[in-house]
Design a protein around this motif. Sequence first.
Motif, PDB file in Angstrom:
ATOM      1  N   VAL A  99       0.869  -1.181   0.000  1.00 55.91           N
ATOM      2  CA  VAL A  99       0.000   0.000   0.000  1.00 55.91           C
ATOM      3  C   VAL A  99       0.904   1.230   0.000  1.00 55.91           C
ATOM      4  O   VAL A  99       1.580   1.521   0.977  1.00 55.91           O
ATOM      5  CB  VAL A  99      -0.928   0.030   1.230  1.00 55.91           C
ATOM      6  CG1 VAL A  99      -1.875   1.223   1.146  1.00 55.91           C
ATOM      7  CG2 VAL A  99      -1.712  -1.276   1.354  1.00 55.91           C
ATOM      8  N   ASP A 100       0.906   1.954  -1.112  1.00 53.54           N
ATOM      9  CA  ASP A 100       1.809   3.104  -1.283  1.00 53.54           C
ATOM     10  C   ASP A 100       1.000   4.308  -1.784  1.00 53.54           C
ATOM     11  O   ASP A 100       0.622   4.364  -2.933  1.00 53.54           O
ATOM     12  CB  ASP A 100       2.902   2.731  -2.284  1.00 53.54           C
ATOM     13  CG  ASP A 100       3.908   3.849  -2.511  1.00 53.54           C
ATOM     14  OD1 ASP A 100       4.067   4.677  -1.598  1.00 53.54           O
ATOM     15  OD2 ASP A 100       4.497   3.897  -3.598  1.00 53.54           O
ATOM     16  N   SER A 101       0.676   5.270  -0.931  1.00 48.85           N
ATOM     17  CA  SER A 101       0.934   5.241   0.496  1.00 48.85           C
ATOM     18  C   SER A 101      -0.391   5.038   1.234  1.00 48.85           C
ATOM     19  O   SER A 101      -1.459   5.327   0.701  1.00 48.85           O
ATOM     20  CB  SER A 101       1.599   6.546   0.928  1.00 48.85           C
ATOM     21  OG  SER A 101       0.671   7.561   1.193  1.00 48.85           O
ATOM     22  N   VAL A 102      -0.300   4.607   2.469  1.00 53.92           N
ATOM     23  CA  VAL A 102      -1.507   4.281   3.219  1.00 53.92           C
ATOM     24  C   VAL A 102      -2.278   5.525   3.630  1.00 53.92           C
ATOM     25  O   VAL A 102      -3.483   5.482   3.853  1.00 53.92           O
ATOM     26  CB  VAL A 102      -1.135   3.426   4.453  1.00 53.92           C
ATOM     27  CG1 VAL A 102      -0.377   4.256   5.480  1.00 53.92           C
ATOM     28  CG2 VAL A 102      -2.376   2.781   5.061  1.00 53.92           C
ATOM     29  N   ILE A 103      -1.616   6.671   3.708  1.00 51.36           N
ATOM     30  CA  ILE A 103      -2.238   7.875   4.255  1.00 51.36           C
ATOM     31  C   ILE A 103      -2.644   8.886   3.195  1.00 51.36           C
ATOM     32  O   ILE A 103      -3.423   9.810   3.473  1.00 51.36           O
ATOM     33  CB  ILE A 103      -1.279   8.547   5.277  1.00 51.36           C
ATOM     34  CG1 ILE A 103      -2.019   9.516   6.208  1.00 51.36           C
ATOM     35  CG2 ILE A 103      -0.142   9.235   4.538  1.00 51.36           C
ATOM     36  CD1 ILE A 103      -2.945   8.848   7.181  1.00 51.36           C
ATOM     37  N   ALA A 104      -2.156   8.746   1.961  1.00 51.53           N
ATOM     38  CA  ALA A 104      -2.334   9.781   0.940  1.00 51.53           C
ATOM     39  C   ALA A 104      -3.798  10.114   0.678  1.00 51.53           C
ATOM     40  O   ALA A 104      -4.183  11.290   0.619  1.00 51.53           O
ATOM     41  CB  ALA A 104      -1.652   9.352  -0.352  1.00 51.53           C
ATOM     42  N   VAL A 105      -4.648   9.096   0.519  1.00 52.43           N
ATOM     43  CA  VAL A 105      -6.057   9.357   0.195  1.00 52.43           C
ATOM     44  C   VAL A 105      -6.781  10.027   1.355  1.00 52.43           C
ATOM     45  O   VAL A 105      -7.764  10.749   1.151  1.00 52.43           O
ATOM     46  CB  VAL A 105      -6.784   8.056  -0.204  1.00 52.43           C
ATOM     47  CG1 VAL A 105      -6.274   7.542  -1.544  1.00 52.43           C
ATOM     48  CG2 VAL A 105      -6.639   6.979   0.873  1.00 52.43           C
ATOM     49  N   PHE A 106      -6.303   9.827   2.572  1.00 52.28           N
ATOM     50  CA  PHE A 106      -6.930  10.454   3.738  1.00 52.28           C
ATOM     51  C   PHE A 106      -6.636  11.955   3.770  1.00 52.28           C
ATOM     52  O   PHE A 106      -7.466  12.736   4.235  1.00 52.28           O
ATOM     53  CB  PHE A 106      -6.454   9.788   5.024  1.00 52.28           C
ATOM     54  CG  PHE A 106      -6.986   8.400   5.208  1.00 52.28           C
ATOM     55  CD1 PHE A 106      -8.186   8.186   5.877  1.00 52.28           C
ATOM     56  CD2 PHE A 106      -6.313   7.298   4.698  1.00 52.28           C
ATOM     57  CE1 PHE A 106      -8.696   6.911   6.047  1.00 52.28           C
ATOM     58  CE2 PHE A 106      -6.814   6.013   4.856  1.00 52.28           C
ATOM     59  CZ  PHE A 106      -8.013   5.825   5.530  1.00 52.28           C
TER      60      PHE A 106
END
Length: 223
Positions: A99-106
């Motif tokens: 998962v690259d990156s796990v936080i980007a969509v948040f």
Amino acid sequence: MFLNFGYITGSDTLTRRESVIRITTGSQALDELLGGGIETLAVTEAFGEFRSGKTQLAHTLCVTTQISYARAFTYEHQYNLLLGLAAKMAEETFRLLIVDSVIAVFHVDFTGRGELADRQQKLAQMLSRLIKIAEEFNVAVYMTNQVMADPGGGVLLSDPKKTAGGHVLAHAATIRLMFRKGKGEQRVCKVFDAPNLPEAEAISFSFALLIYFMTFIVTCIIP
């Protein structure tokens, strides 16, 4: 499947640990640092600043296995992709999830302090799903994370940055790796936190050579 919702004995836990598979990173120094590579039944988080090597390692892991790719545009889309992937894993054998990156969509879907609590709750649900996939299907989860400036870091810290996602993300990761730039094109990886690895670091790879390697592999796979 490996998930057990009830109590298990210590012997069962030992047997389960014997099923752990370690996936090579393509770097001998990094494999030795990690005890053989990225391990299954665990969530490995790699964090660091831009161009420190997190995504490049993800690419290398992809080409050392096989490439099956999907792009998420929102946190809901990313979560639904994980749900669909779990169904696919029930039918086929997989050993690595990146998962690259796990936080980007948040960062895109949640803005401002007013939405922070909701964001952290949704992030926790996403991470819980990743942990379940790792444990149920004996999969190695490798996720990259971003760092951001820490306003409370103060001037006394040599690098006043903190990882995105806060404690929710930090506690979800089994193994945490910190990447930073070394001399020239070298990249350094440090075991920041792990239950079964000592705190140590290694020069993981040469950034320039890895870019060349990736270009060569992609050229061979995609004519």
